[in-house]
Motif scaffolding. Sequence first.
Motif, PDB file in Angstrom:
ATOM      1  N   PHE A  18       0.835  -1.206   0.000  1.00  0.00           N
ATOM      2  CA  PHE A  18       0.000   0.000   0.000  1.00  0.00           C
ATOM      3  C   PHE A  18       0.870   1.256   0.000  1.00  0.00           C
ATOM      4  O   PHE A  18       0.617   2.210  -0.746  1.00  0.00           O
ATOM      5  CB  PHE A  18      -0.913  -0.015   1.235  1.00  0.00           C
ATOM      6  N   GLU A  22       1.082   4.134  -2.880  1.00  0.00           N
ATOM      7  CA  GLU A  22       0.791   5.523  -2.540  1.00  0.00           C
ATOM      8  C   GLU A  22       1.965   6.434  -2.903  1.00  0.00           C
ATOM      9  O   GLU A  22       1.772   7.556  -3.380  1.00  0.00           O
ATOM     10  CB  GLU A  22       0.484   5.644  -1.040  1.00  0.00           C
ATOM     11  N   LYS A  25       1.952   6.918  -6.656  1.00  0.00           N
ATOM     12  CA  LYS A  25       0.859   7.821  -7.031  1.00  0.00           C
ATOM     13  C   LYS A  25       1.181   9.269  -6.668  1.00  0.00           C
ATOM     14  O   LYS A  25       0.998  10.186  -7.471  1.00  0.00           O
ATOM     15  CB  LYS A  25      -0.422   7.370  -6.340  1.00  0.00           C
ATOM     16  N   LEU A  26       1.681   9.468  -5.447  1.00  0.00           N
ATOM     17  CA  LEU A  26       1.958  10.829  -4.990  1.00  0.00           C
ATOM     18  C   LEU A  26       3.133  11.455  -5.729  1.00  0.00           C
ATOM     19  O   LEU A  26       3.154  12.670  -5.949  1.00  0.00           O
ATOM     20  CB  LEU A  26       2.240  10.831  -3.482  1.00  0.00           C
ATOM     21  N   ARG A  85       2.858  14.498   2.743  1.00  0.00           N
ATOM     22  CA  ARG A  85       2.391  13.103   2.834  1.00  0.00           C
ATOM     23  C   ARG A  85       3.404  12.164   2.173  1.00  0.00           C
ATOM     24  O   ARG A  85       3.660  11.068   2.685  1.00  0.00           O
ATOM     25  CB  ARG A  85       1.022  12.970   2.164  1.00  0.00           C
ATOM     26  N   LEU A  89       5.295   8.991   3.943  1.00  0.00           N
ATOM     27  CA  LEU A  89       5.283   7.632   3.387  1.00  0.00           C
ATOM     28  C   LEU A  89       6.698   7.101   3.198  1.00  0.00           C
ATOM     29  O   LEU A  89       6.970   5.919   3.440  1.00  0.00           O
ATOM     30  CB  LEU A  89       4.541   7.631   2.049  1.00  0.00           C
ATOM     31  N   ASP A 123      -6.150   5.039   5.581  1.00  0.00           N
ATOM     32  CA  ASP A 123      -6.591   4.378   4.352  1.00  0.00           C
ATOM     33  C   ASP A 123      -6.937   5.442   3.302  1.00  0.00           C
ATOM     34  O   ASP A 123      -6.933   6.636   3.604  1.00  0.00           O
ATOM     35  CB  ASP A 123      -7.775   3.457   4.648  1.00  0.00           C
ATOM     36  N   PRO A 124      -7.227   5.032   2.064  1.00  0.00           N
ATOM     37  CA  PRO A 124      -7.493   6.028   1.009  1.00  0.00           C
ATOM     38  C   PRO A 124      -8.608   7.015   1.343  1.00  0.00           C
ATOM     39  O   PRO A 124      -8.588   8.157   0.880  1.00  0.00           O
ATOM     40  CB  PRO A 124      -7.864   5.158  -0.202  1.00  0.00           C
TER      41      PRO A 124
END
Length: 766
Positions: A18, A22, A25-26, A85, A89, A123-124
């Motif tokens: 996950f 993420e 994506k970010l 964020r 991560l 979570d999303p």
Amino acid sequence: MESNLLLEQQRVREMMKFIQLEIAKLEGDTTKLKEDVIHIRKHFWDEVRVSTDSFDDYMETIIGLRQEAQALAIRQSTHRHAGERLDALKRLQHIPYFGRIDFKEEGTDQTEPIYIGVATLTDPSGEDFLIYDWRAPIASVYYDYEPGPAMYRIPDGGNIQGELEKKWQYIIRDGELVSMFDAGVTIGDEVLQQVLGQGTDKQMQSIVATIQQEQNRAIRHDKGKLLIVMGAAGSGKTSVAMQRIAYLLYKYRDTVTSDQILLFSPNPMFSSYVSNVLPELGEENMQQATFQEYMRDRIDEQFKMETPFAQLEYVLTKRDSPNYPVRIAGMKWKASVACFDYIQEAITRFGTEGMAFRDIRFRGRILVNKDQIAKRFYSQESTMRFANRLEEVRLWLESKLKGFAQNERQKPWVQEAVDSLDNAQFYEAQVALAKQKGLRGDDVSDVEVDEKDLARLIVQRRMNPVVKAVHSYDFVDWTGLYCQLFDVQSNGNVTLPKEWKAIGAMTKKTLDRGHIFYEDATPFIYLKEAMLGFASNRSIKHVVVDEAQDYSPFQFAFLKQLFPSARMTVLGDFNQSIFSHSQDSNEFSLLTTLFGEEETSSIHLAKSYRSTKPIVEFTKRLVPNSYPIVPFERDGKEPVVEEFTSKTTLHAKIVAKVNQWKEQGFTSIAIICQSAKERKDVSSVLGETMDHVLITTKSNEYEEGVVVIPSYLAKGIEFEAVIVYNASDKVYGDESLRRTLYTVCTRAMHELIVFSLGPKSHFLEE
């Protein structure tokens, strides 16, 4: 247990997958957002029709500008939040979490598993927490409680009661669950043993996975104006300080920023050593300074200020000097609360008599003599604030200087200066006069300059240093005022030391040479700023002082004046007091007077984690009358004490031992000398046979490898293996050096060897 391990390994892998998705994506989102921000900035004016022909056109222009500015602000804010964020991560991508609690809140039937790491992960949808930040209120249960009844405080001040059913610790490396422990006691010893058994590093690392209960109390303490953390060597005081700063930035993230927190560290090398902790936790570093830097910025330029390390060198190496007892007595007096009170009384006295002023001179002439200035000062109401009275004198002097300047323009020397101007000087004067009239560029050549203008400019430039001196209150003889303090032979309210007359003579002689002792710096600056009004910094919200035992009561009182809006956290260990002013102290009780008992809290960290149990047991016998020191149960080799009769044999043994340690894999080895003088001698001898780094007061970064370092620069730093170079009775025999010997021995994590050239210190016999 095995089934739990499999389930937990599966969860770790799910979290890693996950997190990686993420991150990917970010990274795409932040790149796109950055491009949008750049595009909007580049084409900002393309989207706005600028017209001021009519009121409606003007309003349309304003609305267009506002819309574009809002669009840019939204994109910038979105980009910033996405970046934050992404950073969080990335901090989780190798070790997503280190602990878990199973907590059932009172009044519910559901037990919630709470996973704890260095950052928050949801979570999303953003509604369910997958990982909690270690600073979150509920995470305190992990540090503070064994399974059973537990509670945590929430931001509004209330308490959440419940049952801690289970507590787990995890060791995760690169996304793989290596092991997990059922932590029946607070932060089980297995993980802590592994962490403490490792080597050291160039920079301090975060300890959030191994914070102990008493450390957690200090980190999350949030009452009053002053927190005092007393702790044994190796109890984690500095780590607590850094985690506390991270906690404050988390809890008060809407009102406190990193540049509003100031850490006073013992030396520049220490600042480098701790610089990695906050970024590791996702926070920007706070401001850092040494107290010496703050003093140097405020001391008069006429003085060269002694450093605290030069002062220590004197203390350690000049014991045979005939002036030594007087200097030591002066150090202790000038650091005391009695000295602070004495200066306060002196300022009150100066309000009615004894103020010392300087003549105002220009070109060898006295324009206003000191008696005239004193008369003006004492002609004012004595009930006025001191700063207001001096300001009135300053304004009066500046007015008189304007009159002198006008009269001076008629003097022959001015006409001679005008007549002697060459073309380049004339043009320079023309440019200066043009600037005074607000002209620039090509307009300069159009400025007509007559002799009156030139005379005014020449006098203005020549008198400028005098005007600046008056504006800076240099018409007050600050040195004379300070020296007057030592002319008073008795005082009804303050007991003066028996060496008072000699202390005064030594102080005046040093100031006359353009030098100022380190112990004089704070009283001198305090005297001056108390009269002028303190140059306070109200933007600082929290001050953290590490190695607080090295600060005098006077210096703490001064810090309070410098930062009137700040709360304070001070951390120290009086067993490591190596400055003369603190040798007679064994507690921080005097600090309670700073803010009062109701605003002051104290926490004692008794357990020592840095060193093995044999080293802790050895070192605590050096300070038999100290507060309790409890070793962590980590076994190791017994410290070695060995005497030598020749330097040649001693040095050969040092080289052999260091090479042995290097073969064992130690990467951080220190040869600790008492003073810089001894360090230099050792380095010159060992230089041909062993690679090493010489640590000096100018070293800005802690070095790995073999270092040769004086006792006072080793404070606050730890090494895997330590050699105390010469702990003979000749070097460490005086009672005032007992704590210095304790300090250097407590730097060792795994192995400690104490060598002695001649009979060893009687402290080691004890």
